[in-house]
Design an enzyme around this catalytic site. Structure first.
Site, PDB file in Angstrom:
ATOM      1  N   VAL A   1     -37.741 104.588 -44.115  1.00  0.00           N
ATOM      2  CA  VAL A   1     -38.018 105.973 -43.760  1.00  0.00           C
ATOM      3  C   VAL A   1     -38.404 106.005 -42.282  1.00  0.00           C
ATOM      4  O   VAL A   1     -39.184 105.172 -41.812  1.00  0.00           O
ATOM      5  CB  VAL A   1     -39.174 106.561 -44.603  1.00  0.00           C
ATOM      6  CG1 VAL A   1     -39.437 108.011 -44.204  1.00  0.00           C
ATOM      7  CG2 VAL A   1     -38.858 106.472 -46.085  1.00  0.00           C
ATOM      8  N   CYS A   2     -37.838 106.943 -41.548  1.00  0.00           N
ATOM      9  CA  CYS A   2     -38.212 107.189 -40.167  1.00  0.00           C
ATOM     10  C   CYS A   2     -38.095 105.895 -39.345  1.00  0.00           C
ATOM     11  O   CYS A   2     -37.070 105.250 -39.324  1.00  0.00           O
ATOM     12  CB  CYS A   2     -39.617 107.793 -40.123  1.00  0.00           C
ATOM     13  SG  CYS A   2     -40.043 108.663 -38.605  1.00  0.00           S
ATOM     14  N   GLY A   3     -39.187 105.477 -38.688  1.00  0.00           N
ATOM     15  CA  GLY A   3     -39.145 104.292 -37.838  1.00  0.00           C
ATOM     16  C   GLY A   3     -39.059 102.981 -38.577  1.00  0.00           C
ATOM     17  O   GLY A   3     -38.998 101.920 -37.939  1.00  0.00           O
TER      18      GLY A   3
ATOM     19  N   THR B   1     -32.719 107.109 -38.119  1.00  0.00           N
ATOM     20  CA  THR B   1     -34.157 107.044 -37.908  1.00  0.00           C
ATOM     21  C   THR B   1     -34.601 108.408 -37.396  1.00  0.00           C
ATOM     22  O   THR B   1     -33.806 109.351 -37.338  1.00  0.00           O
ATOM     23  CB  THR B   1     -34.519 105.914 -36.912  1.00  0.00           C
ATOM     24  OG1 THR B   1     -35.934 105.720 -36.909  1.00  0.00           O
ATOM     25  CG2 THR B   1     -34.051 106.235 -35.494  1.00  0.00           C
TER      26      THR B   1
END
Length: 229
Positions: A131-133, A151
């Site tokens: 998730v995300c970073g 990202t």
């Protein structure tokens, strides 16, 4: 399917809690077909997030013998102004409040986590989700070269610079690598994981429970290449 959500110092709480709760509900809705736990590379411990000192407890160790899937969150910290650079090298120094996100992500490279993630990426029986970073953790460790991933929109250029094929999509399915974009995409990622691994009826039941309609098309490297619009 047993899913281990990986905590590291400086993690983003929503990257963890949103998919954890969706996946836990999916387990309840599927008579235990899905189980989920919080882990760390170091084993059971209190892990402090990058958001106001909020702490979650890793109840176990990252264990590739038990995990069918690892889910790696991003970090929570300062984004900074355009062109602003961290006061210290990425991954260096002791933790402090309000650190830059790249510093927090880079610090994971000094732990046992990258080696464990490499083993997971090399194991055809284990799926890695982020998730995300979280995808940047993998990318900075040199594990995403040639892979399609996404990202947070602020990190797409960095992701691309590591040799990954950065895709501006909410969720990207690259087989045994599934990545989500910005922070709230953890909800969409987790619901997609339920649909992919258990089925759309369970995913829909959980979607209704959380009163959340998934956003965006799940990108896959399938079908014809679109012509410019």
């Amino acid at each position: 399917m047993h899913i281990q959500v990986v905590l590291f110092d400086g993690f983003d709480p929503l990257d963890v809690i949103a998919p954890y709760e969706v996946l836990y509900a999916g387990g309840s809705a599927s008579d235990g077909a899905v189980s989920v736990e919080l882990v760390s590379a170091e084993g059971p411990r209190e892990v402090t997030s990058g958001t106001g000192g909020l702490t979650l407890r890793a109840t176990g160790a990252l264990d590739l013998r038990r995990a069918d899937m690892l889910l790696v969150p991003g970090a929570s910290g300062r984004v900074g102004e355009p062109g602003e650079v961290p006061d210290e090298e990425v991954g260096a120094g002791e933790r402090r409040q309000d650190e830059f996100v790249p510093v927090l992500l880079g610090r994971t490279l000094t732990t046992e986590l990258p080696a464990l993630l490499k083993q997971a990426m090399d194991d055809p029986d284990i799926t890695v989700a982020t998730v995300c970073g979280g995808s940047l953790v993998l990318a900075m460790a040199g594990l995403l070269e040639g892979r399609h991933a996404t990202t947070h929109h602020l990190g797409l250029d960095l992701l691309d610079a590591t040799g990954a094929h950065a895709v501006r999509a909410r969720v990207v399915d690259d087989g045994d690598l599934i990545t989500g974009a910005g922070v709230t995409s953890g909800l969409d990622l987790a619901l997609y994981l339920l649909e992919r691994e258990v089925g759309p009826r369970v995913a829909h039941a959980v979607e209704e429970l959380f009163a959340h309609e998934r956003r965006g098309t799940v990108w896959r490297a399938q079908g014809p290449t679109p012509t410019p619009l």
